[in-house]
Design a protein around this motif. Structure first.
Motif, short mmCIF file in Angstrom:
data_model
loop_
_atom_site.label_atom_id
_atom_site.label_comp_id
_atom_site.label_asym_id
_atom_site.label_seq_id
_atom_site.Cartn_x
_atom_site.Cartn_y
_atom_site.Cartn_z
N MET A 1 0.86 -1.17 0.00
CA MET A 1 0.00 0.00 0.00
C MET A 1 0.90 1.23 0.00
O MET A 1 1.76 1.36 0.85
N ASP A 2 0.70 2.13 -0.97
CA ASP A 2 1.56 3.29 -1.05
C ASP A 2 0.97 4.48 -0.29
O ASP A 2 -0.15 4.42 0.20
N LEU A 3 1.74 5.54 -0.19
CA LEU A 3 1.36 6.71 0.60
C LEU A 3 0.07 7.35 0.08
O LEU A 3 -0.78 7.74 0.86
N LYS A 4 -0.08 7.42 -1.23
CA LYS A 4 -1.28 8.03 -1.80
C LYS A 4 -2.55 7.25 -1.41
O LYS A 4 -3.58 7.84 -1.08
N GLU A 5 -2.47 5.92 -1.44
CA GLU A 5 -3.61 5.10 -1.03
C GLU A 5 -3.94 5.31 0.44
O GLU A 5 -5.11 5.38 0.82
N ILE A 6 -2.91 5.44 1.26
CA ILE A 6 -3.13 5.69 2.69
C ILE A 6 -3.77 7.04 2.90
O ILE A 6 -4.72 7.18 3.68
N GLN A 7 -3.31 8.07 2.18
CA GLN A 7 -3.90 9.40 2.29
C GLN A 7 -5.36 9.39 1.85
O GLN A 7 -6.21 10.00 2.49
N ASN A 8 -5.67 8.68 0.77
CA ASN A 8 -7.06 8.58 0.32
C ASN A 8 -7.91 7.87 1.35
O ASN A 8 -9.07 8.24 1.59
N LEU A 9 -7.36 6.84 1.99
CA LEU A 9 -8.08 6.12 3.04
C LEU A 9 -8.37 7.04 4.21
O LEU A 9 -9.47 7.04 4.76
N ILE A 10 -7.39 7.86 4.59
CA ILE A 10 -7.58 8.80 5.70
C ILE A 10 -8.69 9.79 5.37
O ILE A 10 -9.57 10.06 6.18
N LYS A 11 -8.67 10.33 4.15
CA LYS A 11 -9.71 11.27 3.74
C LYS A 11 -11.09 10.61 3.77
O LYS A 11 -12.07 11.20 4.23
N PHE A 12 -11.17 9.37 3.28
CA PHE A 12 -12.44 8.66 3.25
C PHE A 12 -12.96 8.43 4.67
O PHE A 12 -14.14 8.65 4.95
N VAL A 13 -12.07 8.01 5.58
CA VAL A 13 -12.47 7.76 6.97
C VAL A 13 -12.93 9.06 7.62
O VAL A 13 -13.94 9.09 8.33
N ALA A 14 -12.22 10.16 7.36
CA ALA A 14 -12.61 11.45 7.93
C ALA A 14 -13.99 11.88 7.45
O ALA A 14 -14.81 12.35 8.24
N LYS A 15 -14.28 11.67 6.17
CA LYS A 15 -15.59 12.04 5.62
C LYS A 15 -16.70 11.13 6.13
O LYS A 15 -17.83 11.54 6.28
N SER A 16 -16.36 9.87 6.38
CA SER A 16 -17.39 8.90 6.75
C SER A 16 -17.91 9.11 8.16
O SER A 16 -18.99 8.65 8.49
N GLY A 17 -17.11 9.76 9.00
CA GLY A 17 -17.53 9.98 10.38
C GLY A 17 -17.22 8.81 11.29
O GLY A 17 -17.60 8.82 12.46
N ALA A 18 -16.53 7.80 10.79
CA ALA A 18 -16.17 6.65 11.63
C ALA A 18 -15.14 7.10 12.66
O ALA A 18 -14.31 7.96 12.40
N SER A 19 -15.17 6.52 13.85
CA SER A 19 -14.23 6.91 14.89
C SER A 19 -12.94 6.11 14.82
O SER A 19 -11.90 6.57 15.25
N GLU A 20 -13.00 4.88 14.28
CA GLU A 20 -11.79 4.07 14.17
C GLU A 20 -11.95 3.06 13.04
O GLU A 20 -13.01 2.47 12.88
N VAL A 21 -10.87 2.89 12.27
CA VAL A 21 -10.84 1.90 11.20
C VAL A 21 -9.52 1.17 11.30
O VAL A 21 -8.47 1.78 11.46
N LYS A 22 -9.58 -0.17 11.24
CA LYS A 22 -8.37 -0.99 11.25
C LYS A 22 -8.31 -1.74 9.93
O LYS A 22 -9.30 -2.30 9.49
N LEU A 23 -7.11 -1.77 9.34
CA LEU A 23 -6.89 -2.47 8.09
C LEU A 23 -5.64 -3.31 8.25
O LEU A 23 -4.59 -2.79 8.60
N GLU A 24 -5.78 -4.62 8.05
CA GLU A 24 -4.64 -5.52 8.17
C GLU A 24 -4.47 -6.27 6.87
O GLU A 24 -5.41 -6.87 6.37
N MET A 25 -3.24 -6.22 6.34
CA MET A 25 -2.90 -6.99 5.16
C MET A 25 -1.67 -7.80 5.50
O MET A 25 -1.19 -7.76 6.64
N ASP A 26 -1.14 -8.55 4.55
CA ASP A 26 -0.01 -9.43 4.82
C ASP A 26 1.15 -8.72 5.50
O ASP A 26 1.68 -9.18 6.50
N ASP A 27 1.58 -7.58 4.97
CA ASP A 27 2.77 -6.92 5.49
C ASP A 27 2.51 -5.57 6.15
O ASP A 27 3.43 -4.91 6.59
N VAL A 28 1.24 -5.16 6.23
CA VAL A 28 0.93 -3.84 6.77
C VAL A 28 -0.28 -3.91 7.68
O VAL A 28 -1.25 -4.61 7.38
N LYS A 29 -0.22 -3.16 8.76
CA LYS A 29 -1.36 -3.03 9.66
C LYS A 29 -1.55 -1.53 9.88
O LYS A 29 -0.62 -0.84 10.30
N ILE A 30 -2.75 -1.03 9.58
CA ILE A 30 -3.02 0.40 9.71
C ILE A 30 -4.24 0.58 10.59
O ILE A 30 -5.26 -0.09 10.41
#
Length: 159
Positions: A1-30
């Motif tokens: 997952m590159d920086l741009k995808e992470i930034q887009n995810l942050i923007k999406f979470v901020a707009k959605s109003g969610a208080s916490e989002v966890k994403l786990e993949m093989d080599d990354v946990k966000i």
């Protein structure tokens, strides 16, 4: 997952109003947390044999706060308009397919029952029909954007 995808995810979470989002993949946990102190915390962890844990704190964008304070002023101007809202959560599309023209533009006269857009939810495309007659004054959502239940989509002048 590159920086741009992470930034887009942050923007999406901020707009959605969610208080916490966890994403786990093989080599990354966000984990993205948005709190009442208007800070967004991003914690990215990679396996022990790779790089150490990276933590980054970024203040929430100040721009959304300013329009919130100005919201009452436009609301008075828009009070004569009817707001058409999303009946479901999904992805908003202005066209029936990529090679077709948009359903409605600003200035389009609509009648009750006219299709205004489609919202994709769980691989199903739901046509959103107008419940009022009038003229489209403003399209409030960008094409291919995620929308929430009851989110305003269009402003219609019923006169």
């Amino acid at each position: 997952m590159d920086l741009k995808e992470i930034q887009n995810l942050i923007k999406f979470v901020a707009k959605s109003g969610a208080s916490e989002v966890k994403l786990e993949m093989d080599d990354v946990k966000i984990t993205i947390r948005t709190g009442s102190d208007n800070d967004t915390t991003i914690v990215q962890q990679v396996p022990m044999h790779a790089a150490p844990v990276v933590q980054q704190q970024a203040p929430a964008p100040a721009a959304p706060a300013a329009p919130a304070e100005q919201a009452p002023v436009p609301a008075n101007d828009d009070s004569k308009y009817v707001t058409i809202k999303s009946p479901i959560i999904g992805t908003f599309y202005r066209k029936p397919s990529p090679d077709k023209p948009v359903f409605v533009e600003v200035g389009t006269d609509i009648k009750e029952g006219d299709v205004l857009c489609v919202i994709e939810a769980m691989k199903l495309f739901n046509e959103i029909e107008s419940e009022v007659s009038g003229k489209i004054v403003k399209v409030l959502v960008d094409d291919s954007s995620p929308v929430e239940f009851d989110q305003p989509l269009f402003l219609v002048d019923p006169s």
